[in-house]
Design a protein around this motif. Structure first.
Motif, PDB file in Angstrom:
ATOM      1  N   SER A 194     -53.369  72.568-127.947  1.00  0.00           N
ATOM      2  CA  SER A 194     -52.477  72.935-129.051  1.00  0.00           C
ATOM      3  C   SER A 194     -52.179  74.432-129.114  1.00  0.00           C
ATOM      4  N   GLY A 198     -53.843  67.309-136.291  1.00  0.00           N
ATOM      5  CA  GLY A 198     -54.553  66.408-135.396  1.00  0.00           C
ATOM      6  C   GLY A 198     -55.915  66.918-134.980  1.00  0.00           C
ATOM      7  N   LYS A 199     -56.532  67.762-135.816  1.00  0.00           N
ATOM      8  CA  LYS A 199     -57.778  68.396-135.381  1.00  0.00           C
ATOM      9  C   LYS A 199     -58.970  68.138-136.290  1.00  0.00           C
ATOM     10  N   THR A 226     -58.790  70.304-128.606  1.00  0.00           N
ATOM     11  CA  THR A 226     -57.666  70.705-129.461  1.00  0.00           C
ATOM     12  C   THR A 226     -57.300  72.167-129.228  1.00  0.00           C
ATOM     13  N   ASN A 227     -58.291  73.025-129.051  1.00  0.00           N
ATOM     14  CA  ASN A 227     -58.019  74.452-128.873  1.00  0.00           C
ATOM     15  C   ASN A 227     -57.274  74.741-127.576  1.00  0.00           C
ATOM     16  N   ASN A 253     -50.866  67.750-129.586  1.00  0.00           N
ATOM     17  CA  ASN A 253     -52.248  67.284-129.696  1.00  0.00           C
ATOM     18  C   ASN A 253     -52.359  65.763-129.578  1.00  0.00           C
ATOM     19  N   TYR A 291     -63.762  67.081-128.810  1.00  0.00           N
ATOM     20  CA  TYR A 291     -63.308  67.662-130.075  1.00  0.00           C
ATOM     21  C   TYR A 291     -62.684  69.037-129.850  1.00  0.00           C
ATOM     22  N   ARG A 351     -54.748  59.490-130.625  1.00  0.00           N
ATOM     23  CA  ARG A 351     -54.816  60.447-131.732  1.00  0.00           C
ATOM     24  C   ARG A 351     -53.695  61.468-131.557  1.00  0.00           C
ATOM     25  N   SER A 352     -53.290  62.100-132.663  1.00  0.00           N
ATOM     26  CA  SER A 352     -52.175  63.042-132.543  1.00  0.00           C
ATOM     27  C   SER A 352     -52.116  63.980-133.742  1.00  0.00           C
ATOM     28  N   ASN A 353     -51.309  65.013-133.590  1.00  0.00           N
ATOM     29  CA  ASN A 353     -50.860  65.775-134.748  1.00  0.00           C
ATOM     30  C   ASN A 353     -49.628  65.074-135.321  1.00  0.00           C
ATOM     31  N   HIS A 379     -53.258  59.896-136.991  1.00  0.00           N
ATOM     32  CA  HIS A 379     -52.939  61.327-136.932  1.00  0.00           C
ATOM     33  C   HIS A 379     -52.977  61.942-138.323  1.00  0.00           C
ATOM     34  N   GLY A 414     -59.879  64.595-135.986  1.00  0.00           N
ATOM     35  CA  GLY A 414     -61.009  64.911-135.123  1.00  0.00           C
ATOM     36  C   GLY A 414     -62.278  64.186-135.515  1.00  0.00           C
TER      37      GLY A 414
END
Length: 264
Positions: free
Chosen positions: A192, A159-160, A188-189, A25, A185, A51-53, A155, A164
């Motif tokens: 990831s 990351g969502k 992410t789905n 992500n 937004y 941005r990240s997980n 992060h 987010g």
């Protein structure tokens, strides 16, 4: 006076293509291509905010982040999350902990159905706006993004959610339209899917196949989650501008500096 001197020049070049095998992500806040268009002309500048997980990185991926020139990493996770999966060090980047409460594990562990999971997720987003602790943390994050050298990365775990909302606020400040913010937004789905499949497989293994549908709402983002945060903003502050100024206490100078960094 704005501080454009330390802002990378907006570009569609190689950094746009950077993907991390060990952090699926990870992405540029500016969006794909040349960056999202903003009101009044221009686009969100690439290579400024990422941005990240969680950063459970391979050596190659840590090297990719170092090559991007990232100077500061903001970890929005709680201490237990950090202790379980500490960030891999990225050369040249300082680490900053600014904790924001995410999905309460005590509530998630007792979920009985998907509807309950959705309710929990909406409560999480409502809390981003309503709770003093979350407002203070987002204010700290945005102030640092406005003032510390760029590029920077922030992060949480997936990351969502925490991440987010932060990304949505940056795009709001830049002047990106709400429909585009929602589309970003929901990315992410898409990006990831591998991580989500891994955790759903673990749930099936340990809790049973039927529990996958119960827990899946906690592993995705939905329009209703983000809308819950916006609804709280409208109820309490009237607008995103009111939330940024009165809820987070950000000065006009801080917001001006952020927009100068964001808009190419």
């Amino acid at each position: 006076m704005t501080d454009t001197a330390d802002r990378p020049v907006a570009s569609d070049a190689p950094r746009e293509l950077a993907r991390l095998a060990s952090a699926d992500n990870f992405r540029d806040v500016a969006g794909p291509g040349a960056g999202y268009p903003v009101a009044g002309g221009g686009r969100v500048a690439r290579g400024v905010f990422y941005r990240s997980n969680e950063l459970q990185l391979t050596a190659a991926d840590a090297g990719t982040l170092a090559d991007l020139g990232i100077t500061r990493i903001h970890d929005l996770r709680g201490q237990m999350e950090i202790d379980a999966h500490p960030d891999v060090e990225v050369a040249g980047a300082s680490w900053h902990h600014v904790e924001i409460s995410g999905i309460p594990m005590e509530l998630v562990s007792g979920l009985e159905d998907a509807e309950s999971a959705v309710r929990v997720m909406r409560e999480v987003y409502d809390a981003f706006v309503r709770t003093p602790g979350a407002r203070a943390a987002y204010a700290e994050l945005l102030t640092d993004l406005a003032t510390a050298p760029v590029p920077q990365l922030f992060h949480c775990t997936a990351g969502k959610d925490r991440t987010g909302w932060a990304a949505a606020l940056l795009l709001e400040i830049a002047g990106v339209d709400r429909a585009t913010i929602l589309t970003d937004y929901l990315l992410t789905n898409t990006v990831s899917t591998a991580t989500r499949a891994k955790y759903l497989a673990l749930i099936a293994e340990h809790l049973g196949e039927d529990k996958k549908a119960v827990y899946e709402p906690t592993m995705v983002v939905e329009e209703s989650y983000l809308q819950t945060a916006y609804d709280a903003v409208t109820e309490l502050y009237g607008s995103v501008d009111g939330y940024l100024r009165d809820g987070l206490g950000l000065s006009s100078d801080t917001l001006t500096r952020l927009r100068a960094r964001l808009v190419g």
